[in-house]
Design an enzyme around this catalytic site. Structure first.
Site, PDB file in Angstrom:
ATOM      1  N   ARG A  88       0.827  -1.212   0.000  1.00 25.71           N
ATOM      2  CA  ARG A  88       0.000   0.000   0.000  1.00 25.71           C
ATOM      3  C   ARG A  88       0.858   1.258   0.000  1.00 25.71           C
ATOM      4  O   ARG A  88       0.303   2.364  -0.015  1.00 25.71           O
ATOM      5  CB  ARG A  88      -0.892   0.016   1.244  1.00 25.71           C
ATOM      6  CG  ARG A  88      -2.304  -0.527   1.029  1.00 25.71           C
ATOM      7  CD  ARG A  88      -2.977  -0.531   2.386  1.00 25.71           C
ATOM      8  NE  ARG A  88      -4.395  -0.431   2.374  1.00 25.71           N
ATOM      9  CZ  ARG A  88      -5.243  -1.457   2.546  1.00 25.71           C
ATOM     10  NH1 ARG A  88      -4.784  -2.673   2.648  1.00 25.71           N
ATOM     11  NH2 ARG A  88      -6.544  -1.249   2.600  1.00 25.71           N
ATOM     12  N   ARG A 127     -20.923  -2.909   3.054  1.00 33.37           N
ATOM     13  CA  ARG A 127     -20.331  -4.258   3.035  1.00 33.37           C
ATOM     14  C   ARG A 127     -20.723  -5.074   4.267  1.00 33.37           C
ATOM     15  O   ARG A 127     -20.678  -4.598   5.384  1.00 33.37           O
ATOM     16  CB  ARG A 127     -18.813  -4.110   2.974  1.00 33.37           C
ATOM     17  CG  ARG A 127     -18.054  -5.406   3.047  1.00 33.37           C
ATOM     18  CD  ARG A 127     -16.695  -5.302   2.476  1.00 33.37           C
ATOM     19  NE  ARG A 127     -15.892  -4.199   3.001  1.00 33.37           N
ATOM     20  CZ  ARG A 127     -14.735  -3.823   2.458  1.00 33.37           C
ATOM     21  NH1 ARG A 127     -14.276  -4.440   1.395  1.00 33.37           N
ATOM     22  NH2 ARG A 127     -14.045  -2.830   2.983  1.00 33.37           N
ATOM     23  N   ARG A 160     -17.656  -4.796   9.192  1.00 34.17           N
ATOM     24  CA  ARG A 160     -16.342  -4.446   9.738  1.00 34.17           C
ATOM     25  C   ARG A 160     -16.418  -3.132  10.499  1.00 34.17           C
ATOM     26  O   ARG A 160     -17.106  -2.216  10.058  1.00 34.17           O
ATOM     27  CB  ARG A 160     -15.318  -4.319   8.600  1.00 34.17           C
ATOM     28  CG  ARG A 160     -14.795  -5.642   8.142  1.00 34.17           C
ATOM     29  CD  ARG A 160     -13.979  -5.533   6.908  1.00 34.17           C
ATOM     30  NE  ARG A 160     -13.047  -4.404   6.870  1.00 34.17           N
ATOM     31  CZ  ARG A 160     -12.116  -4.246   5.934  1.00 34.17           C
ATOM     32  NH1 ARG A 160     -11.998  -5.146   4.980  1.00 34.17           N
ATOM     33  NH2 ARG A 160     -11.313  -3.211   5.936  1.00 34.17           N
ATOM     34  N   ARG A 171     -10.159   6.387   4.808  1.00 32.03           N
ATOM     35  CA  ARG A 171      -9.389   5.343   4.121  1.00 32.03           C
ATOM     36  C   ARG A 171      -9.183   5.706   2.652  1.00 32.03           C
ATOM     37  O   ARG A 171      -8.138   5.430   2.077  1.00 32.03           O
ATOM     38  CB  ARG A 171     -10.093   3.983   4.259  1.00 32.03           C
ATOM     39  CG  ARG A 171      -9.939   3.423   5.672  1.00 32.03           C
ATOM     40  CD  ARG A 171     -10.926   2.342   5.968  1.00 32.03           C
ATOM     41  NE  ARG A 171     -10.724   1.146   5.168  1.00 32.03           N
ATOM     42  CZ  ARG A 171     -11.683   0.274   4.893  1.00 32.03           C
ATOM     43  NH1 ARG A 171     -12.903   0.473   5.333  1.00 32.03           N
ATOM     44  NH2 ARG A 171     -11.416  -0.777   4.185  1.00 32.03           N
TER      45      ARG A 171
HETATM   46  P1  AMP Z   1      -8.208  -4.000   4.190  1.00 33.68           P
HETATM   47  O1  AMP Z   1      -8.880  -5.190   4.779  1.00 33.68           O
HETATM   48  O2  AMP Z   1      -7.206  -4.358   3.137  1.00 33.68           O
HETATM   49  O3  AMP Z   1      -9.177  -2.941   3.746  1.00 33.68           O
HETATM   50  O4  AMP Z   1      -7.346  -3.335   5.374  1.00 33.68           O
HETATM   51  C1  AMP Z   1      -7.974  -2.843   6.562  1.00 33.68           C
HETATM   52  C2  AMP Z   1      -7.017  -1.958   7.309  1.00 33.68           C
HETATM   53  O5  AMP Z   1      -5.847  -2.709   7.696  1.00 33.68           O
HETATM   54  C3  AMP Z   1      -6.469  -0.776   6.534  1.00 33.68           C
HETATM   55  O6  AMP Z   1      -7.359   0.338   6.535  1.00 33.68           O
HETATM   56  C4  AMP Z   1      -5.174  -0.496   7.303  1.00 33.68           C
HETATM   57  O7  AMP Z   1      -5.439   0.150   8.527  1.00 33.68           O
HETATM   58  C5  AMP Z   1      -4.682  -1.898   7.619  1.00 33.68           C
HETATM   59  N1  AMP Z   1      -3.832  -2.427   6.513  1.00 33.68           N
HETATM   60  C6  AMP Z   1      -4.098  -3.476   5.701  1.00 33.68           C
HETATM   61  N2  AMP Z   1      -3.115  -3.664   4.814  1.00 33.68           N
HETATM   62  C7  AMP Z   1      -2.201  -2.699   5.064  1.00 33.68           C
HETATM   63  C8  AMP Z   1      -0.973  -2.350   4.449  1.00 33.68           C
HETATM   64  N3  AMP Z   1      -0.480  -3.020   3.402  1.00 33.68           N
HETATM   65  N4  AMP Z   1      -0.293  -1.285   4.967  1.00 33.68           N
HETATM   66  C9  AMP Z   1      -0.761  -0.595   6.019  1.00 33.68           C
HETATM   67  N5  AMP Z   1      -1.930  -0.857   6.634  1.00 33.68           N
HETATM   68  C10 AMP Z   1      -2.653  -1.910   6.159  1.00 33.68           C
END
Ligand code: AMP
Length: 222
Positions: A88, A127, A160, A171
Protein backbone atom coordinates in the site's frame (compact mmCIF):
# COMPACT_ATOMS: atom_id res chain seq x y z
CA UNK A 1 3.60 -16.63 -10.44
CA UNK A 2 3.03 -13.78 -7.98
CA UNK A 3 0.18 -11.35 -8.54
CA UNK A 4 -0.96 -8.18 -6.78
CA UNK A 5 -4.56 -6.98 -6.59
CA UNK A 6 -4.26 -3.20 -6.40
CA UNK A 7 -7.08 -0.73 -5.97
CA UNK A 8 -8.85 1.61 -3.58
CA UNK A 9 -10.66 0.29 -0.51
CA UNK A 10 -14.08 -0.95 -1.60
CA UNK A 11 -12.98 -1.75 -5.15
CA UNK A 12 -13.72 -5.44 -4.63
CA UNK A 13 -10.21 -6.84 -4.14
CA UNK A 14 -11.30 -9.29 -1.42
CA UNK A 15 -14.32 -10.51 -3.40
CA UNK A 16 -12.23 -11.04 -6.52
CA UNK A 17 -9.39 -12.70 -4.62
CA UNK A 18 -11.83 -15.31 -3.29
CA UNK A 19 -13.18 -15.85 -6.81
CA UNK A 20 -9.88 -16.24 -8.63
CA UNK A 21 -7.52 -17.84 -6.10
CA UNK A 22 -8.42 -21.45 -6.93
CA UNK A 23 -8.44 -20.81 -10.68
CA UNK A 24 -4.92 -19.45 -10.72
CA UNK A 25 -3.55 -21.81 -8.06
CA UNK A 26 -2.16 -19.02 -5.89
CA UNK A 27 -2.34 -18.60 -2.12
CA UNK A 28 -4.46 -15.59 -1.16
CA UNK A 29 -2.60 -13.35 1.31
CA UNK A 30 -4.64 -10.41 2.60
CA UNK A 31 -2.82 -8.02 4.93
CA UNK A 32 -6.15 -6.75 6.30
CA UNK A 33 -7.29 -10.32 7.11
CA UNK A 34 -3.96 -11.05 8.82
CA UNK A 35 -4.37 -7.95 11.00
CA UNK A 36 -7.98 -8.81 11.82
CA UNK A 37 -6.91 -12.34 12.85
CA UNK A 38 -4.11 -10.86 15.02
CA UNK A 39 -6.63 -8.52 16.71
CA UNK A 40 -9.05 -11.38 17.30
CA UNK A 41 -6.32 -13.43 18.95
CA UNK A 42 -5.08 -10.46 21.00
CA UNK A 43 -1.47 -10.77 19.78
CA UNK A 44 1.02 -7.89 20.27
CA UNK A 45 0.85 -7.21 16.51
CA UNK A 46 -2.95 -7.03 16.70
CA UNK A 47 -2.79 -4.60 19.63
CA UNK A 48 -0.38 -2.35 17.73
CA UNK A 49 -2.42 -2.41 14.51
CA UNK A 50 -5.88 -1.94 15.99
CA UNK A 51 -5.80 1.81 16.65
CA UNK A 52 -4.53 2.60 13.14
CA UNK A 53 -7.19 0.43 11.54
CA UNK A 54 -10.01 1.97 13.54
CA UNK A 55 -8.92 5.45 12.43
CA UNK A 56 -8.70 4.31 8.79
CA UNK A 57 -4.94 4.99 8.77
CA UNK A 58 -2.22 2.72 7.46
CA UNK A 59 -0.39 0.50 9.94
CA UNK A 60 3.32 1.53 9.95
CA UNK A 61 5.39 0.00 7.15
CA UNK A 62 7.84 -1.91 9.36
CA UNK A 63 5.01 -3.84 11.08
CA UNK A 64 3.23 -4.68 7.81
CA UNK A 65 6.38 -5.65 5.95
CA UNK A 66 7.56 -7.95 8.74
CA UNK A 67 4.15 -9.64 8.93
CA UNK A 68 3.86 -10.18 5.16
CA UNK A 69 7.41 -11.44 4.69
CA UNK A 70 6.92 -13.92 7.50
CA UNK A 71 3.67 -15.10 5.88
CA UNK A 72 5.03 -15.50 2.34
CA UNK A 73 8.11 -17.41 3.43
CA UNK A 74 5.83 -20.18 4.77
CA UNK A 75 6.03 -23.24 2.53
CA UNK A 76 2.42 -23.07 1.27
CA UNK A 77 3.35 -19.80 -0.51
CA UNK A 78 6.29 -21.27 -2.46
CA UNK A 79 4.15 -21.74 -5.59
CA UNK A 80 3.01 -18.13 -5.74
CA UNK A 81 0.89 -15.61 -3.91
CA UNK A 82 -2.13 -13.48 -4.72
CA UNK A 83 -1.51 -10.29 -2.72
CA UNK A 84 -4.61 -8.44 -1.55
CA UNK A 85 -4.20 -5.10 0.23
CA UNK A 86 -0.40 -5.25 0.15
CA UNK A 87 1.65 -3.32 -0.86
CA UNK A 88 0.00 0.00 0.00
CA UNK A 89 3.07 2.28 0.01
CA UNK A 90 6.16 2.57 -2.15
CA UNK A 91 8.35 1.39 0.76
CA UNK A 92 6.21 -1.77 1.00
CA UNK A 93 6.44 -2.34 -2.76
CA UNK A 94 10.23 -2.06 -2.68
CA UNK A 95 10.48 -4.40 0.33
CA UNK A 96 8.31 -6.94 -1.49
CA UNK A 97 10.43 -6.75 -4.65
CA UNK A 98 13.54 -7.38 -2.55
CA UNK A 99 12.02 -10.24 -0.56
CA UNK A 100 10.81 -12.04 -3.69
CA UNK A 101 14.12 -11.50 -5.50
CA UNK A 102 15.88 -13.35 -2.68
CA UNK A 103 14.12 -16.54 -3.80
CA UNK A 104 14.42 -15.82 -7.52
CA UNK A 105 10.84 -14.60 -7.81
CA UNK A 106 9.26 -11.35 -8.88
CA UNK A 107 5.80 -9.84 -9.20
CA UNK A 108 4.46 -10.97 -12.56
CA UNK A 109 1.29 -8.93 -12.83
CA UNK A 110 -0.52 -6.18 -10.98
CA UNK A 111 -4.27 -6.16 -11.56
CA UNK A 112 -5.50 -2.63 -10.88
CA UNK A 113 -9.20 -2.62 -10.09
CA UNK A 114 -10.47 0.78 -11.15
CA UNK A 115 -13.71 2.03 -9.55
CA UNK A 116 -14.98 5.66 -9.42
CA UNK A 117 -14.74 7.38 -6.03
CA UNK A 118 -18.48 7.92 -5.46
CA UNK A 119 -19.19 4.17 -5.70
CA UNK A 120 -16.46 3.29 -3.22
CA UNK A 121 -18.08 4.85 -0.14
CA UNK A 122 -21.29 2.84 -0.72
CA UNK A 123 -19.31 -0.30 -1.36
CA UNK A 124 -17.49 0.08 1.96
CA UNK A 125 -20.33 1.31 4.16
CA UNK A 126 -22.73 -1.33 2.76
CA UNK A 127 -20.33 -4.26 3.04
CA UNK A 128 -21.41 -7.27 5.13
CA UNK A 129 -19.15 -10.28 5.62
CA UNK A 130 -19.96 -13.82 6.71
CA UNK A 131 -18.09 -14.69 9.89
CA UNK A 132 -17.94 -18.37 8.90
CA UNK A 133 -17.36 -18.75 5.14
CA UNK A 134 -16.01 -15.24 4.42
CA UNK A 135 -18.58 -14.52 1.66
CA UNK A 136 -19.09 -10.81 1.05
CA UNK A 137 -22.51 -9.20 0.58
CA UNK A 138 -23.43 -5.55 0.15
CA UNK A 139 -26.60 -3.83 1.39
CA UNK A 140 -26.77 -1.60 -1.71
CA UNK A 141 -25.38 -3.73 -4.51
CA UNK A 142 -25.56 -7.39 -3.50
CA UNK A 143 -27.90 -7.84 -0.52
CA UNK A 144 -28.35 -11.27 1.05
CA UNK A 145 -31.75 -12.86 0.47
CA UNK A 146 -32.49 -12.82 4.24
CA UNK A 147 -31.29 -9.71 6.09
CA UNK A 148 -28.12 -10.37 8.08
CA UNK A 149 -27.84 -14.01 6.95
CA UNK A 150 -25.25 -15.36 4.52
CA UNK A 151 -26.70 -16.74 1.25
CA UNK A 152 -23.92 -19.31 0.99
CA UNK A 153 -23.82 -20.95 4.42
CA UNK A 154 -26.74 -19.46 6.39
CA UNK A 155 -24.53 -18.01 9.13
CA UNK A 156 -24.58 -14.46 10.50
CA UNK A 157 -23.19 -11.54 8.50
CA UNK A 158 -21.24 -8.80 10.27
CA UNK A 159 -20.03 -5.32 9.36
CA UNK A 160 -16.34 -4.45 9.74
CA UNK A 161 -15.79 -1.82 12.43
CA UNK A 162 -13.80 0.31 9.95
CA UNK A 163 -16.61 0.26 7.36
CA UNK A 164 -18.44 3.31 8.74
CA UNK A 165 -18.93 6.26 6.38
CA UNK A 166 -16.45 8.50 8.28
CA UNK A 167 -13.71 5.86 8.35
CA UNK A 168 -14.41 4.93 4.73
CA UNK A 169 -13.76 8.57 3.74
CA UNK A 170 -10.50 8.64 5.69
CA UNK A 171 -9.39 5.34 4.12
CA UNK A 172 -10.04 6.77 0.67
CA UNK A 173 -7.98 9.90 1.45
CA UNK A 174 -5.15 7.70 2.70
CA UNK A 175 -5.40 5.64 -0.48
CA UNK A 176 -5.07 8.75 -2.67
CA UNK A 177 -2.08 10.05 -0.72
CA UNK A 178 -0.11 6.87 -0.14
CA UNK A 179 -1.27 4.00 -2.33
CA UNK A 180 -2.27 5.59 -5.62
CA UNK A 181 1.39 6.36 -6.51
CA UNK A 182 1.87 2.58 -6.81
CA UNK A 183 -0.10 2.67 -10.06
CA UNK A 184 2.79 4.59 -11.60
CA UNK A 185 5.38 2.42 -9.80
CA UNK A 186 4.04 -0.74 -11.46
CA UNK A 187 3.22 0.97 -14.76
CA UNK A 188 6.90 1.87 -15.02
CA UNK A 189 7.71 -1.81 -14.48
CA UNK A 190 5.20 -2.66 -17.26
CA UNK A 191 3.26 -4.91 -14.91
CA UNK A 192 0.04 -2.95 -14.53
CA UNK A 193 -3.16 -4.32 -16.05
CA UNK A 194 -6.20 -2.08 -15.59
CA UNK A 195 -9.55 -3.78 -14.99
CA UNK A 196 -12.88 -1.95 -14.99
CA UNK A 197 -14.21 -2.71 -11.48
CA UNK A 198 -17.67 -1.25 -12.11
CA UNK A 199 -18.87 -4.23 -14.10
CA UNK A 200 -20.81 -7.10 -12.44
CA UNK A 201 -18.70 -9.28 -10.11
CA UNK A 202 -18.59 -12.26 -12.53
CA UNK A 203 -17.47 -10.09 -15.48
CA UNK A 204 -14.67 -8.60 -13.40
CA UNK A 205 -13.55 -12.11 -12.38
CA UNK A 206 -13.59 -13.17 -16.02
CA UNK A 207 -11.58 -10.13 -17.10
CA UNK A 208 -8.99 -10.86 -14.41
CA UNK A 209 -8.65 -14.52 -15.35
CA UNK A 210 -8.40 -13.59 -19.00
CA UNK A 211 -5.71 -11.01 -18.28
CA UNK A 212 -3.66 -13.50 -16.32
CA UNK A 213 -4.21 -16.32 -18.82
CA UNK A 214 -3.49 -14.17 -21.86
CA UNK A 215 -0.25 -13.00 -20.39
CA UNK A 216 0.82 -16.39 -19.08
CA UNK A 217 -0.54 -19.02 -21.48
CA UNK A 218 2.02 -21.63 -20.40
CA UNK A 219 1.18 -21.34 -16.72
CA UNK A 220 -2.52 -21.41 -17.56
CA UNK A 221 -2.14 -24.70 -19.40
CA UNK A 222 -0.02 -26.24 -16.63
P1 AMP B 1 -8.21 -4.00 4.19
O1 AMP B 1 -8.88 -5.19 4.78
O2 AMP B 1 -7.21 -4.36 3.14
O3 AMP B 1 -9.18 -2.94 3.75
O4 AMP B 1 -7.35 -3.34 5.37
C1 AMP B 1 -7.97 -2.84 6.56
C2 AMP B 1 -7.02 -1.96 7.31
O5 AMP B 1 -5.85 -2.71 7.70
C3 AMP B 1 -6.47 -0.78 6.53
O6 AMP B 1 -7.36 0.34 6.54
C4 AMP B 1 -5.17 -0.50 7.30
O7 AMP B 1 -5.44 0.15 8.53
C5 AMP B 1 -4.68 -1.90 7.62
N1 AMP B 1 -3.83 -2.43 6.51
C6 AMP B 1 -4.10 -3.48 5.70
N2 AMP B 1 -3.11 -3.66 4.81
C7 AMP B 1 -2.20 -2.70 5.06
C8 AMP B 1 -0.97 -2.35 4.45
N3 AMP B 1 -0.48 -3.02 3.40
N4 AMP B 1 -0.29 -1.29 4.97
C9 AMP B 1 -0.76 -0.59 6.02
N5 AMP B 1 -1.93 -0.86 6.63
C10 AMP B 1 -2.65 -1.91 6.16
Amino acid sequence: MDVILLGPPGAGKGTQALAIEQHVGLVHVSSGDLFRAAIKHGTPLGLQAQAYMQRGELVPDDLVIRMIIERITACDCAGGVLFDGFPRTEAQAQALDLALARTGRQINDVLFLNVPDDTLIKRMSGRQICGVCGAIHNLYFFPSRRAGICDHCGDLLYQRSDDTIATARRRLDVYFEQTRPLIEYYRRQRKLIEIDGLRPIESVTEAMLEALGALHPIERAA
